[in-house]
Design a protein around this motif. Structure first.
Motif, mmCIF file in Angstrom:
data_model
loop_
_atom_site.group_PDB
_atom_site.id
_atom_site.type_symbol
_atom_site.label_atom_id
_atom_site.label_comp_id
_atom_site.label_asym_id
_atom_site.label_seq_id
_atom_site.Cartn_x
_atom_site.Cartn_y
_atom_site.Cartn_z
ATOM 1 N N THR A 147 53.436 36.056 39.358
ATOM 2 C CA THR A 147 53.989 35.918 38.005
ATOM 3 C C THR A 147 52.939 36.099 36.910
ATOM 4 N N LEU A 148 51.697 36.434 37.305
ATOM 5 C CA LEU A 148 50.652 36.672 36.316
ATOM 6 C C LEU A 148 50.446 38.175 36.119
ATOM 7 N N THR A 149 49.950 38.542 34.952
ATOM 8 C CA THR A 149 49.615 39.929 34.680
ATOM 9 C C THR A 149 48.308 40.290 35.378
ATOM 10 N N ALA A 150 47.949 41.565 35.326
ATOM 11 C CA ALA A 150 46.686 42.009 35.910
ATOM 12 C C ALA A 150 45.523 41.265 35.262
ATOM 13 N N GLU A 151 45.507 41.200 33.937
ATOM 14 C CA GLU A 151 44.415 40.543 33.221
ATOM 15 C C GLU A 151 44.366 39.050 33.523
ATOM 16 N N GLN A 152 45.539 38.402 33.582
ATOM 17 C CA GLN A 152 45.581 36.962 33.873
ATOM 18 C C GLN A 152 45.081 36.662 35.287
ATOM 19 N N ASN A 153 45.435 37.506 36.237
ATOM 20 C CA ASN A 153 44.960 37.307 37.607
ATOM 21 C C ASN A 153 43.440 37.377 37.666
ATOM 22 N N LEU A 154 42.865 38.403 37.050
ATOM 23 C CA LEU A 154 41.412 38.551 37.088
ATOM 24 C C LEU A 154 40.713 37.452 36.298
ATOM 25 N N GLU A 155 41.310 37.030 35.206
ATOM 26 C CA GLU A 155 40.710 35.950 34.409
ATOM 27 C C GLU A 155 40.687 34.644 35.210
ATOM 28 N N TYR A 156 41.753 34.397 35.968
ATOM 29 C CA TYR A 156 41.796 33.200 36.822
ATOM 30 C C TYR A 156 40.621 33.215 37.807
ATOM 31 N N TYR A 157 40.429 34.364 38.474
ATOM 32 C CA TYR A 157 39.354 34.439 39.465
ATOM 33 C C TYR A 157 37.972 34.480 38.818
ATOM 34 N N ARG A 158 37.873 35.010 37.607
ATOM 35 C CA ARG A 158 36.583 34.964 36.899
ATOM 36 C C ARG A 158 36.153 33.520 36.671
ATOM 37 N N PRO A 184 30.313 33.996 34.017
ATOM 38 C CA PRO A 184 30.326 33.658 32.591
ATOM 39 C C PRO A 184 30.764 34.790 31.666
ATOM 40 N N ASP A 185 30.541 36.028 32.073
ATOM 41 C CA ASP A 185 30.802 37.167 31.201
ATOM 42 C C ASP A 185 32.291 37.524 31.204
ATOM 43 N N LYS A 186 32.986 37.257 30.108
ATOM 44 C CA LYS A 186 34.420 37.536 30.022
ATOM 45 C C LYS A 186 34.718 39.038 30.045
ATOM 46 N N ALA A 187 33.717 39.835 29.695
ATOM 47 C CA ALA A 187 33.925 41.285 29.615
ATOM 48 C C ALA A 187 34.155 41.921 30.984
ATOM 49 N N ALA A 201 40.041 45.885 41.903
ATOM 50 C CA ALA A 201 39.447 45.332 40.679
ATOM 51 C C ALA A 201 38.915 43.925 40.929
ATOM 52 N N LEU A 202 39.645 43.151 41.727
ATOM 53 C CA LEU A 202 39.190 41.805 42.083
ATOM 54 C C LEU A 202 37.911 41.879 42.920
ATOM 55 N N ALA A 203 37.825 42.869 43.807
ATOM 56 C CA ALA A 203 36.649 43.006 44.667
ATOM 57 C C ALA A 203 35.397 43.360 43.880
ATOM 58 N N ILE A 204 35.560 44.077 42.757
ATOM 59 C CA ILE A 204 34.390 44.494 41.978
ATOM 60 C C ILE A 204 34.167 43.608 40.752
ATOM 61 N N LEU A 205 34.908 42.501 40.670
ATOM 62 C CA LEU A 205 34.830 41.627 39.493
ATOM 63 C C LEU A 205 33.417 41.081 39.272
ATOM 64 N N ASN A 206 32.709 40.805 40.372
ATOM 65 C CA ASN A 206 31.363 40.221 40.273
ATOM 66 C C ASN A 206 30.258 41.275 40.250
ATOM 67 N N ASN A 207 30.649 42.540 39.951
ATOM 68 C CA ASN A 207 29.682 43.642 39.876
ATOM 69 C C ASN A 207 28.866 43.735 41.164
ATOM 70 N N PRO A 208 29.533 43.927 42.305
ATOM 71 C CA PRO A 208 28.840 43.878 43.602
ATOM 72 C C PRO A 208 28.034 45.134 43.892
ATOM 73 N N ASP A 209 27.114 45.005 44.832
ATOM 74 C CA ASP A 209 26.369 46.158 45.349
ATOM 75 C C ASP A 209 27.035 46.730 46.594
ATOM 76 N N PHE A 210 27.943 45.957 47.191
ATOM 77 C CA PHE A 210 28.534 46.326 48.476
ATOM 78 C C PHE A 210 29.963 45.820 48.515
ATOM 79 N N ILE A 211 30.914 46.689 48.856
ATOM 80 C CA ILE A 211 32.303 46.259 48.980
ATOM 81 C C ILE A 211 32.866 46.663 50.339
#
Length: 303
Positions: free
Chosen positions: A90-101, A107-110, A143-153
């Motif tokens: 029931t959440l949008t794409a942005e809301q889902n990622l914001e929850y996991y952030r 800390p970086d909302k961007a 998008a969730l997998a790369i949220l933390n700016n990973p070096d490896f996925i």
């Protein structure tokens, strides 16, 4: 530099070894493809690498670390999509990622906007996840997998169930992420697609690593050629070089040649050889697709 190394990694479920003494290396910059039938052990191997399950024996090395504290720190540099991620319907794409952030303490909302931009989901607005197409859901998982700016996925069957356009989009996205410096471990049963993105491969069958090879080695193994069986391969080679100026060939034993030229004109090859006094017993085109090569490899392993 090795990003992931496993040494004799084993995971059992009862009497069955889902992963059986697997040793492989994923190097920085690889798009490393895991090939195997359903139940071969691909997902279990990925779960072990992502610390979603623990091995019964063997060793995992991530970014050069093997101790518990080092592995935990290294996994902060990873992202993964193993099976469908737990995203809220029931959440949008942005809301889902914001929850996991927030949950992950980033800390970086961007990063939310940046991740959505990378997977082309910035225009979904208030549309809820439950109303997304399968392709959109897969991309939001990425998008969730790369949220933390990973070096490896790690991506388990990311194109499973997608329509042709969704497959193309996911393929292009993986190439784009890799170009940005992200190393990727990917599994897929759509081997024709995997062959368009992977730079290295590991074939897994019944929990065991059967073969590992680079894209170049696979292309050489599957290279299309004319297989010519003759009564004198050495004499035939001289004729082909002098009469047809063929240089790209391989002699196999005393009676066979593989020609990587003149695939579109086998009649001319036969004519010149016969004219030169070489008897041609057979001539046919050989070479495998990735599917053919995989089938032959695991077929031989089964026997």
């Amino acid at each position: 530099m090795a990003i992931l190394k496993t040494q004799n990694l084993t995971k059992r479920y009862g009497s069955t070894a889902a992963v059986d003494s697997v040793s492989l290396t994923v190097e920085k910059g690889d798009i490393f493809g895991l090939i195997g039938q359903n139940g071969a052990g691909k997902t279990t191997l990925m779960r072990l690498a992502a610390s979603l399950t623990r091995p019964d024996s063997g060793e995992i090395e991530l970014f050069g670390k093997t101790d518990e504290a080092g592995l935990n720190a290294a996994r902060a540099r990873m992202g993964c999509v193993v099976e469908m991620p737990a995203l809220y319907p029931t959440l949008t794409a942005e809301q889902n990622l914001e929850y996991y952030r927030i949950q992950r303490g980033i800390p970086d909302k961007a990063v939310v906007r940046k991740s959505l931009e990378l997977v082309s989901l910035t225009d979904t607005g208030k549309k809820k996840f439950k109303n997304f197409s399968l392709g959109m859901k897969q991309r939001l998982g990425l998008a969730l997998a790369i949220l933390n700016n990973p070096d490896f996925i790690i991506l388990d069957e990311p194109i499973n169930g997608l329509d042709p356009m969704g497959i193309i989009e996911m393929r292009d996205l993986m190439k784009k992420l890799n170009e940005q410096g992200i190393t990727i471990l990917i599994s897929s049963h759509i081997l024709s697609e995997l062959s368009q993105v992977a730079t290295k491969y590991a074939i897994i069958h019944q929990g065991r690593l059967v073969k590992s090879l680079t894209q170049e080695q696979l292309r050489e193994e599957c290279k299309r050629a004319l297989a010519v069986t003759v009564d004198d391969a050495a004499k035939a080679a001289v004729i082909l070089e002098t009469e047809l100026n063929i240089r790209n060939y391989k002699q196999i034993g005393a009676n066979e040649l593989r020609l990587y030229e003149y695939l579109d004109d086998p009649a001319e090859v036969t004519f010149r050889l016969n004219q030169g006094g070489v008897r041609v017993a057979s001539l046919h085109e050989v070479g495998d697709s990735l599917e053919d090569y995989f089938t032959k490899t695991i077929g031989g392993e089964s026997k």
